[in-house]
Motif scaffolding. Structure first.
Motif, PDB file in Angstrom:
ATOM      1  N   ALA A  74      -1.572  11.526  -1.092  1.00  0.00           N
ATOM      2  CA  ALA A  74      -1.439  12.562  -0.066  1.00  0.00           C
ATOM      3  C   ALA A  74      -0.876  11.983   1.233  1.00  0.00           C
ATOM      4  N   LEU A  75      -1.330  10.802   1.600  1.00  0.00           N
ATOM      5  CA  LEU A  75      -0.808  10.166   2.814  1.00  0.00           C
ATOM      6  C   LEU A  75       0.667   9.795   2.652  1.00  0.00           C
ATOM      7  N   LEU A  76       1.049   9.364   1.457  1.00  0.00           N
ATOM      8  CA  LEU A  76       2.467   9.116   1.191  1.00  0.00           C
ATOM      9  C   LEU A  76       3.272  10.396   1.354  1.00  0.00           C
ATOM     10  N   LEU A  77       2.778  11.482   0.776  1.00  0.00           N
ATOM     11  CA  LEU A  77       3.495  12.754   0.837  1.00  0.00           C
ATOM     12  C   LEU A  77       3.632  13.257   2.265  1.00  0.00           C
TER      13      LEU A  77
ATOM     14  N   SER B  42       0.836  -1.198   0.000  1.00  0.00           N
ATOM     15  CA  SER B  42       0.000   0.000   0.000  1.00  0.00           C
ATOM     16  C   SER B  42       0.871   1.248   0.000  1.00  0.00           C
ATOM     17  N   ILE B  43       0.584   2.181  -0.898  1.00  0.00           N
ATOM     18  CA  ILE B  43       1.366   3.412  -0.949  1.00  0.00           C
ATOM     19  C   ILE B  43       1.066   4.290   0.267  1.00  0.00           C
TER      20      ILE B  43
ATOM     21  N   ALA C  91       4.790   4.296   7.186  1.00  0.00           N
ATOM     22  CA  ALA C  91       6.065   3.679   7.550  1.00  0.00           C
ATOM     23  C   ALA C  91       7.157   4.736   7.685  1.00  0.00           C
ATOM     24  N   LEU C  92       7.186   5.689   6.760  1.00  0.00           N
ATOM     25  CA  LEU C  92       8.176   6.755   6.826  1.00  0.00           C
ATOM     26  C   LEU C  92       8.030   7.562   8.115  1.00  0.00           C
ATOM     27  N   SER C  93       6.800   7.796   8.530  1.00  0.00           N
ATOM     28  CA  SER C  93       6.567   8.487   9.801  1.00  0.00           C
ATOM     29  C   SER C  93       7.020   7.625  10.967  1.00  0.00           C
ATOM     30  N   ALA C  94       6.740   6.327  10.887  1.00  0.00           N
ATOM     31  CA  ALA C  94       7.082   5.409  11.976  1.00  0.00           C
ATOM     32  C   ALA C  94       8.585   5.358  12.212  1.00  0.00           C
TER      33      ALA C  94
END
Length: 488
Positions: free
Chosen positions: A199-202, A130-131, A137-140
């Motif tokens: 948007a969530l990816l960004l 999932s994108i 994940a990047l936030s985590a």
């Protein structure tokens, strides 16, 4: 400090009935049967078309993932073991479980063009990435460094290589990404190109860039600058929802974000874009349906699923701010969460799962697969019939990810799940959902979804010290977007 101490055994069953918090707060039920009175705040009726909470995720694929995953609930333990844990300790355990999901359920083969992509779920098709989950994940990883789970260099390297994959390997349309990709190859599934998932990816990429800086931030900016926000604006000044494969092989734009839901971040990101900016007026182009449930008044989404009031707030710090029309969006989410809890209290006679410490109707996986229509009433079209999708399933993340809005009640729910229903806890923290109405002992959907573990982690960290909020809000493009949308 909120703490629970129980003896596991028959007392667990008793505490399930009377509640597990020493600091329990009672709210009286509203006088009306369903407590629903609503109107369109801007005088429009709108359409059911404009919210992804109606069908978030690939339902067909997720139904295959779920299969027979799950287990009956038996909260009796004859060992007499004493369980003692505070809300603060449990939050830390859950954050660590969420982090472990992202660290472990991610492609880390350096030869793969899908490096860094995070699995949509931990069961079923292991190649399904999932994108949006990758953004979480990047936030985590930033939280993981702060918590000491990993080193700064480990987090930076994983984040940089993930962003390089996103920038250099993944197919996209006008800078927007597909909802799902193959974890092994980085090739997209035959699904839509999703504006909200992009948007969530960004958002996660921005958090990562602000935290690690240097090349990580440079690659993040490259990705952001390629997103052509002006290409998804319809003639009525609303964002379209997705690009969908057409029969002739082309991609056609579908749907529109015509009602308030989880998409608020898109206006900030679009208006703040350094390359393809859109007008901040789009923030005032969607309809604002006013809902009243008992003592609570708020602008609601179509299905009134709680995640719609959580996702944008995971990154945008709306506290003590109002938009040009005077709407306090943080308080709006507070009211929505309180109303959702009250709905469960008022409907104890409908489902055994609905209790004062078991609430949070929202999209999730359940016994029958994924359902994006779970939500407290009022829901559906204004002045129309309720959607009627609720079946006693409670998403465990629903109340927990509302922690910044309803800390006391969210802690009560979290402690209740952990201590009275131990089967709801697994290797990555709380499982997806449970339902006490299924079978003689109830049912736990023992699997995980990345977006649900992601919203849980980010919201808990924000509640603790505003860590993710501070990083995201420090970005210059976000600041420009907030200004353009006149939110101050």
């Amino acid at each position: 400090m909120k703490k629970i101490r129980i003896t596991v055994g028959l007392l667990c069953v008793l505490l399930t009935v009377v509640g597990c918090s020493k600091n329990k707060v009672e709210i009286s039920a509203p006088e009306m049967e369903h407590g629903t009175v609503e109107e369109s705040a801007d005088g429009n009726t709108g359409s059911a078309n404009g919210s992804a909470d109606a069908a978030y995720g690939n339902t067909e694929a997720v139904n295959e993932i779920v299969g027979a995953a799950g287990e009956s609930i038996d909260n009796a333990n004859a060992s007499g073991e004493v369980v003692e844990i505070s809300a603060e300790e449990l939050m830390e355990k859950e954050i660590r479980g969420c982090f472990d999901y992202f660290w472990n359920e991610t492609q880390t083969d350096p030869s793969s063009k899908g490096y860094g992509l995070n699995r949509d779920g931990n069961t079923g098709d292991r190649d399904f990435a999932s994108i949006a989950s990758t953004g979480f994940a990047l936030s985590a990883y930033t939280a993981g460094v702060e918590k000491g789970y990993i080193t700064f260099e480990e987090g930076k390297e994983r984040s940089l290589q993930t962003l390089l994959t996103v920038r250099d390997e993944l197919e996209r349309m006008d800078g927007f990404y597909y909802h799902f990709y193959h974890l092994s190859t980085g090739e997209p599934y035959d699904v839509e190109v999703s504006t909200i998932d992009t948007a969530l990816l960004l958002c996660g990429a921005i958090v990562s860039g602000e935290y690690f800086g240097g090349e990580v931030k440079e690659v993040m900016e490259d990705i952001y600058e390629q997103v052509q926000w002006d290409q998804i604006v319809k003639g009525n000044d609303r964002f379209c929802m997705a690009y969908e494969p057409a029969e002739d092989g082309t991609m056609k734009k579908i749907g529109e974000w015509d009602v308030a839901a989880e998409q608020l971040m898109m206006y900030i990101l679009g208006a703040g874009s350094p390359s393809y900016p859109v007008s901040g007026e789009l923030f005032y182009g969607f309809q604002r349906w006013r809902a009243v449930y008992g003592d609570y008044t708020f602008i609601r989404s179509w299905s009134n699923s709680l995640f719609a009031y959580q996702f944008s707030h995971a990154y945008i710090d709306f506290r003590d701010k109002t938009d040009r029309k005077g709407v306090d969006w943080f308080e709006n989410s507070v009211q929505a969460a309180l109303a959702s809890r009250q709905f469960s209290i008022d409907h104890k006679n409908i489902s055994k799962t609905y209790q004062e410490n078991s609430w949070g109707l929202t999209a999730c996986l359940g016994k029958k697969g994924y359902n994006g229509l779970y939500g407290a009433e009022p829901n559906g079209m204004p002045q129309g019939k309720p959607i009627g999708a609720n079946d006693g399933t409670i998403a465990l993340y629903g109340a927990i990810a509302s922690m910044p809005f309803t800390p006391e009640f969210s802690q009560d729910a979290m402690l209740n799940y952990y201590s009275n229903y131990p089967e709801t806890w697994g290797p990555y923290g709380f499982y997806e959902s449970y339902n006490l109405d299924i079978g003689k002992k109830g049912h736990v959907t023992k699997c995980y979804l990345g977006i649900d573990k992601g919203i849980t982690l980010v919201q808990l960290v924000n509640y603790q010290d505003g860590f993710i909020w501070d990083l995201f809000m420090s970005n210059e493009y976000v600041k420009n977007g907030m200004k353009a949308c006149e939110i101050q």
